[in-house]
Design a protein around this motif. Structure first.
Motif, PDB file in Angstrom:
ATOM      1  N   CYS A  87       0.808  -1.229   0.000  1.00  8.08           N
ATOM      2  CA  CYS A  87       0.000   0.000   0.000  1.00  8.08           C
ATOM      3  C   CYS A  87       0.839   1.275   0.000  1.00  8.08           C
ATOM      4  O   CYS A  87       0.317   2.383  -0.121  1.00  8.08           O
ATOM      5  N   GLY A  88       2.147   1.141   0.182  1.00  2.61           N
ATOM      6  CA  GLY A  88       3.008   2.313   0.083  1.00  2.61           C
ATOM      7  C   GLY A  88       3.181   3.087   1.379  1.00  2.61           C
ATOM      8  O   GLY A  88       3.870   4.102   1.426  1.00  2.61           O
ATOM      9  N   LYS A  89       2.582   2.600   2.455  1.00  2.00           N
ATOM     10  CA  LYS A  89       2.731   3.297   3.741  1.00  2.00           C
ATOM     11  C   LYS A  89       4.206   3.441   4.104  1.00  2.00           C
ATOM     12  O   LYS A  89       5.001   2.527   3.934  1.00  2.00           O
ATOM     13  N   VAL A  90       4.544   4.639   4.595  1.00  2.00           N
ATOM     14  CA  VAL A  90       5.903   4.847   5.108  1.00  2.00           C
ATOM     15  C   VAL A  90       5.786   5.039   6.611  1.00  2.00           C
ATOM     16  O   VAL A  90       4.927   5.786   7.078  1.00  2.00           O
ATOM     17  N   TRP A  91       6.627   4.338   7.377  1.00  6.01           N
ATOM     18  CA  TRP A  91       6.552   4.475   8.831  1.00  6.01           C
ATOM     19  C   TRP A  91       7.168   5.802   9.268  1.00  6.01           C
ATOM     20  O   TRP A  91       8.351   6.064   9.042  1.00  6.01           O
ATOM     21  N   GLY A  92       6.328   6.640   9.845  1.00  2.64           N
ATOM     22  CA  GLY A  92       6.791   7.958  10.269  1.00  2.64           C
ATOM     23  C   GLY A  92       6.689   8.115  11.776  1.00  2.64           C
ATOM     24  O   GLY A  92       6.069   7.306  12.466  1.00  2.64           O
ATOM     25  N   CYS A  93       7.302   9.178  12.266  1.00  3.75           N
ATOM     26  CA  CYS A  93       7.252   9.463  13.697  1.00  3.75           C
ATOM     27  C   CYS A  93       5.879  10.046  14.042  1.00  3.75           C
ATOM     28  O   CYS A  93       5.385  10.925  13.343  1.00  3.75           O
ATOM     29  N   PRO A  94       5.272   9.554  15.127  1.00  8.82           N
ATOM     30  CA  PRO A  94       3.969  10.117  15.505  1.00  8.82           C
ATOM     31  C   PRO A  94       4.065  11.575  15.970  1.00  8.82           C
ATOM     32  O   PRO A  94       3.080  12.299  15.924  1.00  8.82           O
ATOM     33  N   GLU A  95       5.239  11.994  16.393  1.00  4.48           N
ATOM     34  CA  GLU A  95       5.398  13.351  16.928  1.00  4.48           C
ATOM     35  C   GLU A  95       6.007  14.332  15.926  1.00  4.48           C
ATOM     36  O   GLU A  95       5.892  15.534  16.083  1.00  4.48           O
ATOM     37  N   CYS A  96       6.724  13.805  14.942  1.00  2.00           N
ATOM     38  CA  CYS A  96       7.416  14.678  13.984  1.00  2.00           C
ATOM     39  C   CYS A  96       7.058  14.235  12.569  1.00  2.00           C
ATOM     40  O   CYS A  96       6.791  13.071  12.342  1.00  2.00           O
ATOM     41  N   ASP A  97       7.093  15.157  11.631  1.00  6.73           N
ATOM     42  CA  ASP A  97       6.819  14.776  10.249  1.00  6.73           C
ATOM     43  C   ASP A  97       8.082  14.277   9.569  1.00  6.73           C
ATOM     44  O   ASP A  97       8.567  14.875   8.610  1.00  6.73           O
ATOM     45  N   VAL A  98       8.647  13.204  10.068  1.00  3.46           N
ATOM     46  CA  VAL A  98       9.823  12.608   9.429  1.00  3.46           C
ATOM     47  C   VAL A  98       9.683  11.087   9.490  1.00  3.46           C
ATOM     48  O   VAL A  98       8.911  10.564  10.297  1.00  3.46           O
ATOM     49  N   ALA A  99      10.454  10.402   8.625  1.00  6.86           N
ATOM     50  CA  ALA A  99      10.401   8.947   8.609  1.00  6.86           C
ATOM     51  C   ALA A  99      11.238   8.374   9.744  1.00  6.86           C
ATOM     52  O   ALA A  99      12.195   8.994  10.198  1.00  6.86           O
ATOM     53  N   LEU A 100      10.848   7.187  10.196  1.00  2.11           N
ATOM     54  CA  LEU A 100      11.609   6.514  11.245  1.00  2.11           C
ATOM     55  C   LEU A 100      12.730   5.696  10.620  1.00  2.11           C
ATOM     56  O   LEU A 100      12.565   5.093   9.564  1.00  2.11           O
ATOM     57  N   VAL A 101      13.879   5.680  11.287  1.00  2.00           N
ATOM     58  CA  VAL A 101      15.071   5.029  10.764  1.00  2.00           C
ATOM     59  C   VAL A 101      15.228   3.657  11.418  1.00  2.00           C
ATOM     60  O   VAL A 101      15.082   3.524  12.634  1.00  2.00           O
ATOM     61  N   LEU A 102      15.518   2.666  10.603  1.00  2.00           N
ATOM     62  CA  LEU A 102      15.676   1.307  11.134  1.00  2.00           C
ATOM     63  C   LEU A 102      17.028   1.138  11.832  1.00  2.00           C
ATOM     64  O   LEU A 102      18.082   1.429  11.260  1.00  2.00           O
ATOM     65  N   HIS A 103      16.963   0.664  13.089  1.00  2.00           N
ATOM     66  CA  HIS A 103      18.176   0.264  13.815  1.00  2.00           C
ATOM     67  C   HIS A 103      18.041  -1.225  14.054  1.00  2.00           C
ATOM     68  O   HIS A 103      17.359  -1.651  14.976  1.00  2.00           O
ATOM     69  N   ARG A 104      18.673  -2.005  13.205  1.00  2.00           N
ATOM     70  CA  ARG A 104      18.365  -3.420  13.177  1.00  2.00           C
ATOM     71  C   ARG A 104      18.808  -4.153  14.445  1.00  2.00           C
ATOM     72  O   ARG A 104      18.100  -4.999  14.960  1.00  2.00           O
ATOM     73  N   ALA A 105      19.989  -3.814  14.944  1.00  2.00           N
ATOM     74  CA  ALA A 105      20.499  -4.531  16.108  1.00  2.00           C
ATOM     75  C   ALA A 105      19.564  -4.387  17.310  1.00  2.00           C
ATOM     76  O   ALA A 105      19.437  -5.300  18.117  1.00  2.00           O
ATOM     77  N   ASP A 106      18.900  -3.238  17.425  1.00  2.00           N
ATOM     78  CA  ASP A 106      17.967  -3.043  18.545  1.00  2.00           C
ATOM     79  C   ASP A 106      16.574  -3.569  18.227  1.00  2.00           C
ATOM     80  O   ASP A 106      15.706  -3.566  19.092  1.00  2.00           O
ATOM     81  N   GLY A 107      16.339  -3.919  16.968  1.00  2.00           N
ATOM     82  CA  GLY A 107      14.987  -4.313  16.567  1.00  2.00           C
ATOM     83  C   GLY A 107      14.012  -3.146  16.650  1.00  2.00           C
ATOM     84  O   GLY A 107      12.837  -3.321  16.949  1.00  2.00           O
ATOM     85  N   MET A 108      14.505  -1.949  16.408  1.00  2.00           N
ATOM     86  CA  MET A 108      13.681  -0.745  16.595  1.00  2.00           C
ATOM     87  C   MET A 108      13.710   0.131  15.344  1.00  2.00           C
ATOM     88  O   MET A 108      14.686   0.115  14.584  1.00  2.00           O
ATOM     89  N   ILE A 109      12.653   0.910  15.170  1.00  2.00           N
ATOM     90  CA  ILE A 109      12.735   2.028  14.247  1.00  2.00           C
ATOM     91  C   ILE A 109      12.645   3.283  15.107  1.00  2.00           C
ATOM     92  O   ILE A 109      11.870   3.333  16.066  1.00  2.00           O
ATOM     93  N   SER A 110      13.461   4.267  14.798  1.00  2.00           N
ATOM     94  CA  SER A 110      13.506   5.407  15.710  1.00  2.00           C
ATOM     95  C   SER A 110      13.587   6.736  14.980  1.00  2.00           C
ATOM     96  O   SER A 110      14.032   6.819  13.830  1.00  2.00           O
ATOM     97  N   CYS A 111      13.121   7.769  15.669  1.00  2.00           N
ATOM     98  CA  CYS A 111      13.111   9.113  15.110  1.00  2.00           C
ATOM     99  C   CYS A 111      14.407   9.805  15.513  1.00  2.00           C
ATOM    100  O   CYS A 111      14.741   9.878  16.690  1.00  2.00           O
ATOM    101  N   HIS A 112      15.139  10.312  14.542  1.00  2.00           N
ATOM    102  CA  HIS A 112      16.406  10.964  14.848  1.00  2.00           C
ATOM    103  C   HIS A 112      16.220  12.408  15.309  1.00  2.00           C
ATOM    104  O   HIS A 112      17.188  13.095  15.594  1.00  2.00           O
ATOM    105  N   HIS A 113      14.982  12.858  15.366  1.00  2.00           N
ATOM    106  CA  HIS A 113      14.743  14.222  15.822  1.00  2.00           C
ATOM    107  C   HIS A 113      14.270  14.278  17.268  1.00  2.00           C
ATOM    108  O   HIS A 113      14.679  15.137  18.024  1.00  2.00           O
ATOM    109  N   CYS A 114      13.361  13.356  17.649  1.00  2.00           N
ATOM    110  CA  CYS A 114      12.815  13.438  19.010  1.00  2.00           C
ATOM    111  C   CYS A 114      13.174  12.224  19.843  1.00  2.00           C
ATOM    112  O   CYS A 114      12.936  12.208  21.048  1.00  2.00           O
ATOM    113  N   GLY A 115      13.728  11.178  19.216  1.00  3.91           N
ATOM    114  CA  GLY A 115      14.114  10.008  19.993  1.00  3.91           C
ATOM    115  C   GLY A 115      13.016   8.966  20.146  1.00  3.91           C
ATOM    116  O   GLY A 115      13.224   7.932  20.764  1.00  3.91           O
ATOM    117  N   HIS A 116      11.837   9.214  19.563  1.00  4.45           N
ATOM    118  CA  HIS A 116      10.758   8.218  19.632  1.00  4.45           C
ATOM    119  C   HIS A 116      11.254   6.881  19.062  1.00  4.45           C
ATOM    120  O   HIS A 116      11.954   6.843  18.063  1.00  4.45           O
TER     121      HIS A 116
END
Ligand code: ADP
Ligand code: ZN
Ligand code: ZN
Length: 716
Positions: free
Chosen positions: A434-463
């Motif tokens: 469907c083309g959805k891009v995972w974004g930060c709920p608090e900021c209008d930016v995409a979340l970055v994959l950190h594979r070792a942590d199993g997390m996607i995270s926002c580089h602006h607010c830390g979400h």
């Protein structure tokens, strides 16, 4: 002696502006002056405040004036109170916020009691146990414990404070606060020469230039423009020596101590106890001790990051700013001061010399400052050859020539540094169906994959959130990963090159998060006979490693894609600084620069090591566009967590600003950050003072209940 103190209470509230008058009781008058710290009654509270003036006359009736509750030790030097006043105006901040920059670390919060108390055995104490002096078991144990070393930190004696005080009262131990052995461990990274060296001709000439200015004992500003490895630090050291011999003090600003331990180490090695280090790794008590050592004049040199520009050094003769192009000199909280600009003001105030050094100076400094040039490397080695690789149409992370060069280095057992200025594994995730891009709920930016942590995270607010197994919009389990960052690059390099004899080290904010980790990664890379260091711009700072045969910059134009007038300058500096790490200590160096825009001016100039050509072109462009140093920039951001308010507030603010000979841009919406909508206004002005004053006035009156404003003079 003045009987009324004008006190600026230390509060972060913008609305509360002093100074307020307090009546000094007789016994305080002698002790209290400008810079004294007082605890004052304020409404129902008590606040810490700084005396900014003394007077006999107040607009308030004398009988109604309250008295301060008490004084607090660690008063601030008068010139720093003055400097804070200037900062408050210059950066459209408040006196209280500016003053908080110049206080002793943790002043007023009781931190000083954390300072390390040392117990020392007296002669009587040494003889007491054997001489049959009456002692409790605990007291005896303390004296025993002290017997070996003669003294120990109070905490290490195992006794309560009261016990030690009673022993002191009986003359058996002496208690005093000792400045700690500063500078915990300066992990020695990349410094070859320990003893003194003979200066080269260029260094000699540059040093003479600095010493001449120092001898004149008046304000002067110099730029030490020296290629990487040209021996700038040696010039700083000798200039500092000359200033100390005059009986004056020195401040040395470095970008980040964790990344530049060698500069600190060299100052400590040369000047010993005379150096105080302002280090974020020190505890609050230790920082306070170092501050007091400077305040009392026991230490005369302060080495530290941007906040060291406020070191309480009397009779300052020299301020050095190492790697003056570094962005860490700008403070990102209110007041948004620039330590380089503050340093110039402080040097002017003290009649001192400001010495800025860099291989890639800012266009502003190049245009404004008298220049001393170090044209070649100390070891006479040529700067490494730089090859620009066009990545248009390339698929993987590495150009084939890069892969080949790394492979050859691996076989030959050499070292490489690979720079990619992006953290994480992938830049963003999207749903294939469907083309959805995972974004930060608090900021209008995409979340970055950190594979070792199993997390996607926002580089602006830390979400942070867990990596999705499937799309929550359409249920598809086909999630695509786009782009690559350092984590993935490290993984690929390990797969392609790694081995027991060929370690791959990664250095970025994720790895360096824990204090001191950065220095330890750098030290391990230095010790390794072969291997690769991969990471963000952290790998390109001023390290001086032997034997790095290859430097690689990936996606060199990433910084160019920012809509920012400093984009070119940043790109040039990044490539040139990385190139500066290669080919030192007798190794031939080679640098590969991967880019989508091989023709970009900054990249072409960096490849030619043509710093002067780049700066000349950059200045021409800035003159045409009236950017610094040919115009002043002020950025105002309004933000709000309520819809529409930020933009409305910015419009209102703009209507309040009446400026002649200035350009007002905006309001323009910015992306939402930490749940707040934002809008910005940019002012390009010819007259700095007038523009700052107009903005200061406009923001002093509250705009909108739900909007907050931040002013950035000289945005970076
Ligand atoms: P820069 O700060 O310009 O990059 P450094 O000051 O770190 O350069 O100097 C690079 C290396 O050369 C250091 O290891 C330093 O000790 C050494 N060095 C500096 N000046 C001399 C000199 N005159 N003779 C020999 N070695 C020197
Ligand atoms: Zn989907
Ligand atoms: Zn966010």
């Amino acid at each position: 002696m003045a009987s009324i103190a004008q006190v600026e209470p230390l509060t972060s509230a913008r609305a509360l502006r002093g100074p307020f008058d307090y009546a000094l009781p007789e016994e305080m008058r002698e002790r209290v002056g400008v810079g004294s710290m007082l605890v004052v009654p304020f409404g129902h509270r008590e606040l810490l405040g700084v005396v900014v003036g003394l007077t006999e006359a107040s607009s308030v009736d004398r009988e109604r004036l309250l008295a301060p509750r008490r004084t607090v030790e660690a008063d601030v030097p008068v010139d720093l109170v003055e400097l804070a006043g200037w900062i408050a105006l210059e950066y459209c901040s408040t006196p209280a916020r500016a003053l908080s920059l110049v206080l002793a670390p943790g002043a007023g919060s009781g931190v000083h009691s954390l300072a390390r108390l040392v117990a020392e055995l007296t002669a009587a104490g040494r003889e007491a146990p054997a001489a049959g002096v009456r002692l409790t078991a605990v007291q005896r144990a303390v004296l025993d414990r002290l017997a070996d070393a003669g003294s120990a930190p109070a905490a290490a004696t195992g006794a309560a404070h009261g016990t030690l005080r009673r022993l002191e009262a009986r003359g058996l131990v002496r208690l005093h606060r000792r400045p700690l052995a500063r500078a915990p461990e300066h992990v020695a990274v990349g410094s070859r020469t320990a003893g003194t060296v003979t200066l080269g001709a260029d260094q000699r000439r540059a040093l003479d230039g600095v010493c001449e200015a120092v001898a004149a004992r008046r304000f002067d500003e110099l730029l030490l423009h020296g290629v990487t490895g040209s021996g700038k630090t040696e010039v700083y050291l000798r200039a500092a020596q000359a200033v100390l011999e005059q009986g004056r003090g020195v401040i040395v600003l470095v970008p980040e101590i964790g990344l530049t331990p060698q500069t600190v180490g060299r100052f400590v090695a040369r000047f010993g106890e005379t150096v105080a280090v302002a280090h974020s790794r020190l505890g609050a008590g230790e920082r306070y001790d170092e501050w007091m050592r400077l305040r009392r004049g026991e230490a005369r040199i302060c080495v530290g990051p941007r906040s060291a520009v406020f070191a309480p050094i009397e009779d300052l003769g020299l301020i050095v700013i190492d790697e003056e192009h570094d962005s860490s000199y700008k403070h990102e909280g209110d007041p948004r001061y620039d330590a380089r600009h503050v340093a110039a003001r402080r040097a002017r105030q003290a009649g001192a010399v400001l010495l800025c050094g860099s291989a890639t100076p800012r266009p502003e400094s190049y245009a404004r400052l008298r220049r001393l040039v170090l044209a070649s490397r100390v070891d006479g080695a040529p700067l490494p050859a730089v090859e620009v690789l066009d990545m248009c149409g390339a698929s993987g992370a590495l150009h084939e020539r890069t892969a080949a060069a790394l492979g050859a280095l691996r076989r030959g057992g050499g070292k490489a540094i690979v720079l990619l200025n992006r953290r994480g594994w992938s830049n963003f995730l999207s749903c294939r169906s469907c083309g959805k891009v995972w974004g930060c709920p608090e900021c209008d930016v995409a979340l970055v994959l950190h594979r070792a942590d199993g997390m996607i995270s926002c580089h602006h607010c830390g979400h942070r959130q867990r990596v999705p197994a499937s799309c929550d919009a359409c249920g598809s389990s086909s999630v695509a990963r786009h782009g690559f960052g350092n984590e993935r690059l490290e993984h690929e390099l390990v797969a392609a090159l790694g081995g027991d004899d060929y370690p791959i080290f990664r250095l970025d904010a994720d790895v360096a998060g824990a204090k001191g980790r950065a220095a330890s990664v750098l030290a391990r890379f230095e010790r390794a006979p072969a291997g690769v260091l991969v990471g963000t711009q952290m790998v390109a700072k001023g390290h001086d490693f032997d034997g790095v045969g290859l430097g690689v910059v990936l996606d060199a134009d990433a910084t160019l894609r920012f809509p920012d007038f400093r984009a070119e300058e940043r790109t040039f500096a990044l490539v040139a600084q990385l190139a500066g790490r290669a080919g030192r200590g007798g190794t031939d160096g080679r640098v590969l620069v991967q880019t989508l825009t091989p023709g970009a001016r900054s990249i072409v100039a960096a490849a030619r090591h043509d710093s002067e050509g780049f700066l000349a072109g950059e200045l021409e462009r800035r003159r045409a566009l009236r950017y610094p140093p040919y115009g002043e920039l002020i950025r105002i951001v309004c933000s709000s967590d309520r819809e529409g308010v930020a933009l409305a507030a910015a419009r209102e603010l703009r209507s309040r600003l009446t400026l002649t000979d200035a350009q007002l841009l905006g309001p323009a919406p910015l992306f939402r950050l930490r749940g707040r909508e934002r809008a910005q206004i940019v002012i390009k002005a010819a007259d700095r003072l007038a523009a700052v004053a107009a903005v200061g006035e406009a923001v002093a009156v509250p705009l909108h209940r739900d909007a907050s404003i931040s002013v950035d003079v000289d945005p970076q």
